[in-house]
Design an enzyme around this catalytic site. Structure first.
Site, PDB file in Angstrom:
ATOM      1  N   TYR A   1       0.838  -1.192   0.000  1.00 62.50           N
ATOM      2  CA  TYR A   1       0.000   0.000   0.000  1.00 62.50           C
ATOM      3  C   TYR A   1       0.873   1.242   0.000  1.00 62.50           C
ATOM      4  O   TYR A   1       2.096   1.174   0.141  1.00 62.50           O
ATOM      5  CB  TYR A   1      -0.967  -0.001   1.188  1.00 62.50           C
ATOM      6  CG  TYR A   1      -0.352   0.303   2.533  1.00 62.50           C
ATOM      7  CD1 TYR A   1       0.496  -0.616   3.165  1.00 62.50           C
ATOM      8  CD2 TYR A   1      -0.618   1.498   3.192  1.00 62.50           C
ATOM      9  CE1 TYR A   1       1.052  -0.330   4.405  1.00 62.50           C
ATOM     10  CE2 TYR A   1      -0.073   1.788   4.431  1.00 62.50           C
ATOM     11  CZ  TYR A   1       0.761   0.867   5.033  1.00 62.50           C
ATOM     12  OH  TYR A   1       1.310   1.155   6.258  1.00 62.50           O
TER      13      TYR A   1
ATOM     14  N   ARG B   1       8.063   4.792  -4.432  1.00 65.71           N
ATOM     15  CA  ARG B   1       8.107   3.730  -3.413  1.00 65.71           C
ATOM     16  C   ARG B   1       7.048   2.667  -3.692  1.00 65.71           C
ATOM     17  O   ARG B   1       7.298   1.467  -3.496  1.00 65.71           O
ATOM     18  CB  ARG B   1       7.927   4.324  -2.009  1.00 65.71           C
ATOM     19  CG  ARG B   1       8.109   3.286  -0.910  1.00 65.71           C
ATOM     20  CD  ARG B   1       8.082   3.881   0.483  1.00 65.71           C
ATOM     21  NE  ARG B   1       6.797   4.487   0.785  1.00 65.71           N
ATOM     22  CZ  ARG B   1       6.529   5.185   1.877  1.00 65.71           C
ATOM     23  NH1 ARG B   1       7.479   5.395   2.779  1.00 65.71           N
ATOM     24  NH2 ARG B   1       5.327   5.690   2.074  1.00 65.71           N
TER      25      ARG B   1
ATOM     26  N   ARG C   1      -7.103 -20.407  -3.211  1.00 65.85           N
ATOM     27  CA  ARG C   1      -6.121 -20.255  -2.134  1.00 65.85           C
ATOM     28  C   ARG C   1      -4.982 -21.258  -2.293  1.00 65.85           C
ATOM     29  O   ARG C   1      -5.195 -22.471  -2.295  1.00 65.85           O
ATOM     30  CB  ARG C   1      -6.774 -20.428  -0.763  1.00 65.85           C
ATOM     31  CG  ARG C   1      -5.790 -20.200   0.384  1.00 65.85           C
ATOM     32  CD  ARG C   1      -6.455 -20.268   1.754  1.00 65.85           C
ATOM     33  NE  ARG C   1      -5.503 -19.935   2.807  1.00 65.85           N
ATOM     34  CZ  ARG C   1      -4.694 -20.820   3.390  1.00 65.85           C
ATOM     35  NH1 ARG C   1      -4.731 -22.098   3.042  1.00 65.85           N
ATOM     36  NH2 ARG C   1      -3.854 -20.434   4.334  1.00 65.85           N
TER      37      ARG C   1
ATOM     38  N   LYS D   1       6.420  -1.744   1.817  1.00 61.84           N
ATOM     39  CA  LYS D   1       5.234  -1.211   2.502  1.00 61.84           C
ATOM     40  C   LYS D   1       4.091  -2.219   2.389  1.00 61.84           C
ATOM     41  O   LYS D   1       3.121  -2.041   1.637  1.00 61.84           O
ATOM     42  CB  LYS D   1       4.863   0.170   1.951  1.00 61.84           C
ATOM     43  CG  LYS D   1       4.041   0.994   2.934  1.00 61.84           C
ATOM     44  CD  LYS D   1       4.035   2.451   2.553  1.00 61.84           C
ATOM     45  CE  LYS D   1       3.020   3.266   3.320  1.00 61.84           C
ATOM     46  NZ  LYS D   1       3.175   3.292   4.767  1.00 61.84           N
TER      47      LYS D   1
ATOM     48  N   GLU E   1      11.680   1.913  14.212  1.00 57.46           N
ATOM     49  CA  GLU E   1      10.878   3.038  13.710  1.00 57.46           C
ATOM     50  C   GLU E   1       9.597   3.077  14.520  1.00 57.46           C
ATOM     51  O   GLU E   1       9.374   2.233  15.381  1.00 57.46           O
ATOM     52  CB  GLU E   1      10.587   2.883  12.208  1.00 57.46           C
ATOM     53  CG  GLU E   1       9.884   1.597  11.851  1.00 57.46           C
ATOM     54  CD  GLU E   1       9.695   1.392  10.346  1.00 57.46           C
ATOM     55  OE1 GLU E   1       9.607   2.379   9.603  1.00 57.46           O
ATOM     56  OE2 GLU E   1       9.614   0.225   9.939  1.00 57.46           O
TER      57      GLU E   1
ATOM     58  N   LEU F   1      11.015   1.093   7.052  1.00 55.53           N
ATOM     59  CA  LEU F   1      10.451   1.656   5.824  1.00 55.53           C
ATOM     60  C   LEU F   1      11.209   2.927   5.453  1.00 55.53           C
ATOM     61  O   LEU F   1      11.462   3.759   6.332  1.00 55.53           O
ATOM     62  CB  LEU F   1       8.969   1.990   6.055  1.00 55.53           C
ATOM     63  CG  LEU F   1       8.217   2.418   4.792  1.00 55.53           C
ATOM     64  CD1 LEU F   1       7.874   1.190   3.940  1.00 55.53           C
ATOM     65  CD2 LEU F   1       6.943   3.171   5.145  1.00 55.53           C
TER      66      LEU F   1
HETATM   67  N1  PDD Z   1       2.697   4.938   7.450  1.00 56.36           N
HETATM   68  N2  PDD Z   1       7.377   3.594   9.028  1.00 56.36           N
HETATM   69  C1  PDD Z   1       6.228   2.902   8.982  1.00 56.36           C
HETATM   70  C2  PDD Z   1       6.204   1.538   9.555  1.00 56.36           C
HETATM   71  C3  PDD Z   1       5.077   3.485   8.416  1.00 56.36           C
HETATM   72  O1  PDD Z   1       3.925   2.789   8.358  1.00 56.36           O
HETATM   73  C4  PDD Z   1       5.137   4.817   7.904  1.00 56.36           C
HETATM   74  C5  PDD Z   1       3.968   5.503   7.265  1.00 56.36           C
HETATM   75  C6  PDD Z   1       6.370   5.489   7.980  1.00 56.36           C
HETATM   76  C7  PDD Z   1       6.527   6.887   7.448  1.00 56.36           C
HETATM   77  O2  PDD Z   1       6.560   6.885   6.042  1.00 56.36           O
HETATM   78  P1  PDD Z   1       6.047   8.133   5.191  1.00 56.36           P
HETATM   79  O3  PDD Z   1       6.788   9.304   5.695  1.00 56.36           O
HETATM   80  O4  PDD Z   1       6.414   7.768   3.821  1.00 56.36           O
HETATM   81  O5  PDD Z   1       4.562   8.265   5.419  1.00 56.36           O
HETATM   82  C8  PDD Z   1       7.464   4.851   8.544  1.00 56.36           C
HETATM   83  C9  PDD Z   1       1.531   5.479   6.780  1.00 56.36           C
HETATM   84  C10 PDD Z   1       1.324   6.937   6.981  1.00 56.36           C
HETATM   85  C11 PDD Z   1       0.339   4.639   7.150  1.00 56.36           C
HETATM   86  O6  PDD Z   1       0.521   3.432   7.262  1.00 56.36           O
HETATM   87  O7  PDD Z   1      -0.781   5.161   7.283  1.00 56.36           O
END
Ligand code: PDD
Length: 285
Positions: free
Chosen positions: A33, A52, A100, A148, A180, A205
């Site tokens: 996503y 990304r 599946r 992601k 993170e 990420l």
């Molecule tokens: N999440 N690390 C993780 C595990 C994340 O899920 C996210 C962002 C980030 C920050 O990445 P970015 O700056 O590209 O948004 C770091 C999004 C916002 C979400 O899952 O809703």
């Protein structure tokens, strides 16, 4: 007004957008996503988000169904149809619908593409005024966090643990070091004044907001270090903050019940938040 969603080529009311039970996203979390912010009706740093998205897809062997130009056109149309001025556009791509079976389906199965919007006050967020509370939790995730992936159970549990104690974010810790946030990138400012964030690797990420914040720091002469942050540095930090497309730059004033500095958002976090707004609004960058 019901929201409009996008599903496999059509714009339709969100509550009519249905994905089959045999979708591999539902059965295996076999998908990825992307989340980009919208500010003043415009997508923020979207080329980086789409790059990304393309990388996440290629890392798990799903063909990207759209060019960056097509994605941006779809996102813009969706935001317009929803009258979205400030908030988020969510994109999800799964390996599609098939019987599946763990290994990839044979033949040319079309990926499932889903998009929706969420209205959200990102700039006028009261949490940024007071500063957020965070907790630390063990990082329970797999070893390819640079992708992601929609497999977010560990983050769901981490965020819930935070919510239960009135914290906004959970900083995930593995082998004594901060990986993170559950949905964000983590920064600290040491008492010696160094801005620090963890270097990129498969362990985290590559945050799009993180990259923009580092570029803004560089441009404005705020020096930073990309190095591992030990969990026991957190309570000693002068400041901490986290970054994401949905929070931008969010100051943290308390970690695991320990107050940082004077308990107010710190000057480096506030300055970077301002610089990021200017960047997001297209006033710079
Ligand atoms: N999440 N690390 C993780 C595990 C994340 O899920 C996210 C962002 C980030 C920050 O990445 P970015 O700056 O590209 O948004 C770091 C999004 C916002 C979400 O899952 O809703």
């Amino acid at each position: 007004m019901t929201r409009t969603a996008y599903l496999n080529g059509s714009f339709l009311p969100l509550d009519e957008a249905r994905v089959p039970v045999m979708d591999r996203g539902f059965l295996f979390a076999d998908g990825i996503y992307e989340v980009a912010a919208v500010l003043g009706g415009r997508l923020v740093d979207n080329a980086a988000h789409l790059a990304r998205l393309d990388r996440s897809l290629s890392e798990i062997g799903i063909r990207n169904p759209h060019s960056a130009q097509e994605w941006e056109r779809l996102e813009t149309e969706l935001a317009e149809r929803n009258g979205l001025m400030e908030g988020l556009v969510y994109i999800q791509v799964t390996r599609g619908v098939a019987e599946r079976d763990f290994s990839f389906p044979k033949g040319d199965v079309a990926p499932t593409v889903t998009m929706f919007t969420q209205a959200k006050s990102i700039v006028a967020n009261p949490l940024a005024e007071t500063g957020a509370k965070a907790i630390t939790v063990p990082d329970l995730r797999w070893k390819r966090r640079d992708i992601k992936s929609v497999a977010l159970l560990a983050q769901v549990l981490a965020k819930q643990q935070a919510a239960e104690v009135g914290a906004a974010e959970a900083f995930m810790v593995e082998d004594g070091v901060v990986t993170e946030g559950s949905s964000s990138s983590v920064f600290i400012v040491t008492k010696a004044g160094a801005l620090v964030t963890r270097p990129l690797s498969h362990a985290l990420l590559p945050g799009i907001t993180r990259a923009a914040v580092l570029a803004l720091a560089e441009e404005t002469g705020i020096t930073f270090e990309e190095r591992i942050i030990a969990a026991d540095e957190l309570p000693e930090a002068a400041e901490a903050f986290y970054t994401s497309a949905s929070a931008f730059v969010m100051p943290v004033v308390e970690i695991d019940g320990h107050t940082l500095g004077d308990g107010k958002p710190g000057p480096v976090a506030r300055r970077l938040r301002e610089l990021y707004f200017a960047f997001a609004e297209g006033r710079r960058g």
